[in-house]
Design a protein around this motif. Structure first.
Motif, mmCIF file in Angstrom:
data_model
loop_
_atom_site.group_PDB
_atom_site.id
_atom_site.type_symbol
_atom_site.label_atom_id
_atom_site.label_comp_id
_atom_site.label_asym_id
_atom_site.label_seq_id
_atom_site.Cartn_x
_atom_site.Cartn_y
_atom_site.Cartn_z
ATOM 1 N N THR A 146 37.037 37.734 37.471
ATOM 2 C CA THR A 146 36.332 36.575 38.378
ATOM 3 C C THR A 146 35.306 37.421 39.202
ATOM 4 O O THR A 146 34.640 37.432 39.810
ATOM 5 C CB THR A 146 36.654 36.399 39.600
ATOM 6 N N ASP A 201 46.886 36.026 33.822
ATOM 7 C CA ASP A 201 46.765 35.614 35.158
ATOM 8 C C ASP A 201 46.545 37.132 36.134
ATOM 9 O O ASP A 201 45.107 36.713 35.957
ATOM 10 C CB ASP A 201 47.524 34.970 35.868
ATOM 11 N N ASP A 241 27.745 31.660 43.035
ATOM 12 C CA ASP A 241 29.279 32.171 42.708
ATOM 13 C C ASP A 241 30.141 31.300 42.819
ATOM 14 O O ASP A 241 29.317 30.114 43.551
ATOM 15 C CB ASP A 241 29.379 33.578 43.555
ATOM 16 N N VAL A 242 31.453 31.668 42.253
ATOM 17 C CA VAL A 242 31.982 29.825 42.713
ATOM 18 C C VAL A 242 32.260 29.962 43.733
ATOM 19 O O VAL A 242 33.324 31.126 44.186
ATOM 20 C CB VAL A 242 32.521 29.535 41.404
ATOM 21 N N GLY A 276 36.731 31.682 43.550
ATOM 22 C CA GLY A 276 36.463 31.718 42.173
ATOM 23 C C GLY A 276 35.460 33.006 41.468
ATOM 24 O O GLY A 276 35.306 34.590 42.182
ATOM 25 N N SER A 277 34.570 32.496 40.460
ATOM 26 C CA SER A 277 34.155 33.914 39.905
ATOM 27 C C SER A 277 32.839 34.104 40.417
ATOM 28 O O SER A 277 31.665 33.412 41.220
ATOM 29 C CB SER A 277 33.698 33.941 38.042
#
Length: 931
Positions: A418, A447, A593-594, A597-598
């Motif tokens: 990420t 993960d 950007d998430v 998240g990533s």
């Protein structure tokens, strides 16, 4: 070679064996700058041509010659002598694994001992062929023209009929006799074999893919490596010992693999673990693998070939495919019903089968990785060779499978998937991965660490082998196809649709396409990478152009053949600049950007840029370990053999074709070494199907630079001055020629007195006109011959490919003391011709001049901008000696914000536009000189 402006300077049967590893594959594992050597030139004879220069009439249909031999004179002048290799600095060789020669039993020889005869055969022994004609015919028909068996029989029948008049026969009865002779060749023999896997699951309810047996075709890698080592073609371009090279300024340099850290470090480890390896030769084994599709129309026919090479040959030998990159395995490609496409068990099975197949096939190398084995080397000496696993060339999807990681993670470091655009994290290592697997559950590994605990890399049971260390940088797929085409070009399109209405964006996208196609046709380039930047300038914000400019600078830096510490610092600076400038895509909302998240730039292919400096220090120049090598090998090893097959059970036919090609290549080398064939009898240095007659690799001794006219003069042109001036519609041609000759005579006299030549003095001098010239120059970073030489054709023809005129541009050197383009200008060649005066031969070019705009490159694109040089409203035209030209130049118009008219012909560009970019991305050599 000095230059000056205007100055004259002078099988066997494929074998099937049972799989040695029952229970395959699930039960196999349980532990889940270039210097211009020129003289300065001056511009004392600027004469303005009316109407912007000569307008040459169309040529006759047969005037467009493409001769490969060039001299431009009835009695050709002597070729320039080969230039000596430049000093490459001091080499410090590894003190222990120093490749001492030995005999066949492994006993070291006294220093200075000559190598034993490679083969005792006589110099007239063409076995298994009867004579030279038989070998050359077999080589010509099978390798060069790839004639079908039916056509071979037809040819041999006609040959036999013609020979019957003399009570004789042709060299062969039929195609079978040719194939039998090739198959009987012993040199280069490495027969193909087949392993058959055991079913994974035989229960009644098991899926079909688990019940199948899979075939893995392979050649013993030890035999293939031995054949590569025993290849005299590599003598002189082969490193037996790792070394550290330091230049005259005391700076470390990296180029070929043996100059880098990987080889030296592994030699230290080998000697430390086993001091009896003292005197052995270190041979790192390279691998490459990549799926390739040979037919879409017949149902996506795919093959998964694996290639093997060694790290001792120089990079240019590996790129030239001089029997140094060999197919050695065709891996199985399990397929099943669509319902299993996303089945985790099926995906895991395919990965396990992949690794188990490689581990089994490579098992024969393991003894040579523990103790030295005696092998013959290119110089004819035997040496005690210790094998080691070197780089594995693969694109990112293949690296994911090889490293046993999760898609989206980096195969080289532990950066979070990420946040790949952050700082470099710790490097992945075999020991670290094993510790993590022992300490965490598979879900945590997947993960938190991006590790697929089900996969055990094929390197697990091989000494010193660490798959993470082996994975090399990949210019083709990571940088060019991935980061540039898939990312940056796509983002430009996304920006246009965000910033404009769909209709406006469609129009802008069409304009970019027209500009790109216009540039592409104008210079006959094939890569969007070379011409994309000027195509988008004016249509997108300057920040986007600058970001892509920084990216392209990185691309061309890492494509170099030779690196020093300053170059590596420049690579780092280019990465930092690109990371800073690409933020424009985040600012413009192209990348976001998430939340939670990533990151916007968490992209494995772009992330790979941060590893390039380390990769160069480890493995040398990236061009020597790039997937472009295996991609081009697909053509000769997979695609062409497939086209030659019957398409039914094609793989066995393809393997046999490969085997025969290898034997013919080895036989050629053997006959050349024994003096039975000339050294010029060599395989082509470029794919003959590439259709590029404007330049390419060239296997000739190195020269600093050479420009010569075509062999054949164009006979339609008048031979004498007055008639030729009228023919080309240039009334001032006689004055220009007289001024040129006066300048030459003054240069030869070494006098400060000015010379004058009356044009009438040249009235009776025959003049020969040509439509092309060839430049030969040293460009090892581009596709080149094994000596780093490349050739390029400069064209000046009124009828290019029977259509429109083509007048190429070229770099003319003005001041060798100024760096790069600051000491050069761009000229457009309007006429190529030659004449003799007082026994001296003068090859010449009538040229238009372009002048620089500003004192530095354009800050947006990083390219110099030039415009036509005018006197009044007329373009400046002069005559130059051909030695004043360095090589071709590519100009791209400065399009601005206006659209190109639909249907605008590219060949009018140099006359229609007012300013041009000097394209420093045309190729790598241009990039080094046009900054």
């Amino acid at each position: 070679m000095p230059r000056g402006r205007g100055r004259r300077q002078r099988d066997t049967t494929l074998q099937r064996i049972p799989c040695p590893w029952p229970g395959c594959p699930a039960r196999l594992r349980s532990n889940g700058g270039v210097t211009n050597h020129v003289n300065s030139i001056h511009r004392s004879s600027n004469v303005v041509a009316p109407n912007g220069g000569p307008e040459l009439p169309p040529a006759s249909p047969d005037e467009d010659h493409n001769s490969d031999d060039f001299n431009g004179h009835d009695e050709p002048p002597p070729s320039p002598p080969p230039s000596p290799e430049p000093p490459r600095g001091e080499k410090n060789y590894h003190p222990f694994l120093n490749a001492r020669p030995c005999d066949e039993q492994g006993t070291f020889l006294p220093d200075g001992s000559p190598p034993p005869p490679r083969r005792p055969a006589a110099q007239d022994d063409w076995t298994p062929f009867e004579d030279e004609v038989q070998f050359k015919l077999a080589d010509f028909l099978f390798r060069k023209v790839q004639m079908s068996s039916t056509n071979i029989d037809a040819l041999l029948e006609m040959w036999a009929l013609s020979m019957m008049k003399h009570d004789d026969l042709g060299p062969f009865r039929d195609y079978k006799e040719i194939y039998e002779a090739i198959d009987s060749t012993s040199v280069g023999d490495a027969p193909w074999k087949c392993m058959v896997t055991e079913p994974f699951d035989t229960s009644a309810d098991a899926p079909e893919w688990a019940k199948r047996r899979y075939e893995v075709w392979y050649r013993d890698p030890d035999v293939v490596v031995s054949n590569i080592l025993d290849n005299p073609d590599m003598d002189g371009a082969f490193d037996t010992t790792p070394y550290v090279r330091v230049d005259a300024q005391g700076k470390r340099r990296w180029s070929d693999f043996m100059s880098a850290n990987f080889a030296w470090r592994h030699c230290d480890r080998i000697y430390k673990d086993d001091p009896s390896t003292d005197g052995a030769m270190y041979t790192p084994i390279f691998f490459g693998a990549d799926k390739t599709t040979v037919s879409v129309a017949t149902g996506d026919v795919e093959y998964h070939p694996g290639y093997i090479s060694i790290g001792n040959p120089h990079n240019n030998m590996r790129r030239a495919h001089r029997s140094t990159v060999m197919p050695f395995v065709f891996l199985a490609i399990p397929k099943s019903d669509r319902k299993y496409d996303n089945d985790p068990a099926f995906r895991s099975f395919k990965k396990k089968l992949y690794h188990a197949s490689l581990a089994a096939v490579l098992a024969s190398l393991k003894p040579g990785m523990r103790k030295p084995v005696v092998r013959r080397c290119p110089d004819g000496h035997f040496r005690r060779v210790i094998y080691d696993f070197g780089p594995f060339i693969a694109d990112y999807p293949e690296q994911v499978v090889l490293a046993g990681i999760v898609q989206g993670w980096c195969a080289k470091c532990t950066a979070l998937s990420t946040n790949l655009d952050g700082h470099i994290c710790g490097r992945r290592e075999r020991g670290l991965t094993e510790e993590l697997i022992a300490g965490f559950s598979p879900d945590v590994l997947w993960d938190a660490y991006g590790i697929d605990a089900d996969i055990v890399p094929f390197t697990h049971d091989f000494p010193r082998a660490d798959i993470y260390e082996m994975l090399s940088s990949d210019l083709l797929h990571q940088i060019i196809k991935g980061s540039f085409k898939d990312h940056l070009v796509t983002w430009v399109g996304e920006y246009l649709y965000l910033a404009h209405s769909k209709a406006e964006a469609d129009n802008l996208m069409d304009e970019i396409d027209r500009r790109y196609a216009h540039c592409d046709l104008f210079c006959f380039l094939a890569q969007i990478l070379c011409v994309y930047l000027p195509a988008i300038k004016g249509l997108v914000p300057d920040g986007i152009v600058q970001a892509i400019s920084s990216f392209l600078d990185f691309c061309y830096l890492v494509r170099r053949e030779d690196f020093d510490e300053d170059t590596l610092d420049a690579v780092d600076a280019a990465v930092v600049s690109f990371h800073h400038r690409r933020e424009v895509f985040r600012t413009l909302d192209v990348r976001t950007d998430v939340p939670g998240g990533s990151s916007a730039f968490s992209l494995p292919r772009q992330h790979s840029m941060v590893h390039y400096r380390y990769g160069i220090e480890e493995c040398g120049a990236p061009g020597g370990v790039c997937s472009s090598i295996t991609e081009s090998r697909h053509i000769t090893a997979v695609k062409k053999p497939w086209r030659r097959s019957s398409r039914f059970e094609a793989l066995s036919q393809m393997l046999l074709t490969n085997q025969r090609l290898d034997k013919l290549a080895a036989a050629r080398v053997d006959f050349v070494e024994r003096g039975m064939l000339p050294s010029t009898y060599a395989p082509p240095v470029a794919d003959p199907d590439d259709g590029d007659d404007d330049g390419g690799p060239l296997d000739v001794p190195r020269v600093e630079g050479n420009v010569v006219l075509a062999r054949t003069r164009e006979r339609r042109y008048p031979r004498y001055l007055d008639e030729l001036a009228k023919y080309i519609k240039l009334p001032t041609f006689a004055t220009l020629l007289a001024a040129f000759l006066a300048d030459q005579l003054q240069s030869d006299s070494h006098s400060d007195d000015s010379f004058e030549v009356e044009p009438s003095l040249l009235d009776s001098t025959p003049i020969s006109v040509f439509h092309s010239a060839i430049t030969t120059f040293y460009a090892p970073s581009d596709p080149s011959g094994v000596r780093g030489m490349r050739r390029e054709r400069i064209r000046c023809t009124p009828s290019w490919r029977k259509k429109n005129s083509r007048r190429d541009c070229a770099f003319a050197v003005e001041d060798q003391d100024k760096p790069g383009f600051r000491g050069m200008s761009v000229v457009r060649v309007k006429l190529l011709f030659s004449f003799d005066h007082d026994g001296v031969y003068y090859p010449c070019a009538l040229v238009e001049w372009f002048k620089k705009v500003g004192r530095s490159p354009d800050p947006c694109t990083g390219m110099w901008i030039v415009e036509p040089e005018l006197r009044g409203k007329k373009r400046v035209v002069t005559i130059l000696h051909l030695d004043s030209l360095l090589r071709g130049a590519h100009l791209i118009p400065v399009y601005g914000t206006k659209n190109i008219p639909v249907g605008f012909p590219y060949y009018h560009s140099l006359d229609a536009f007012n300013a041009f970019h000097v394209n420093k991305y045309a190729d790598h050599h241009t990039n080094e000189i046009a900054f």
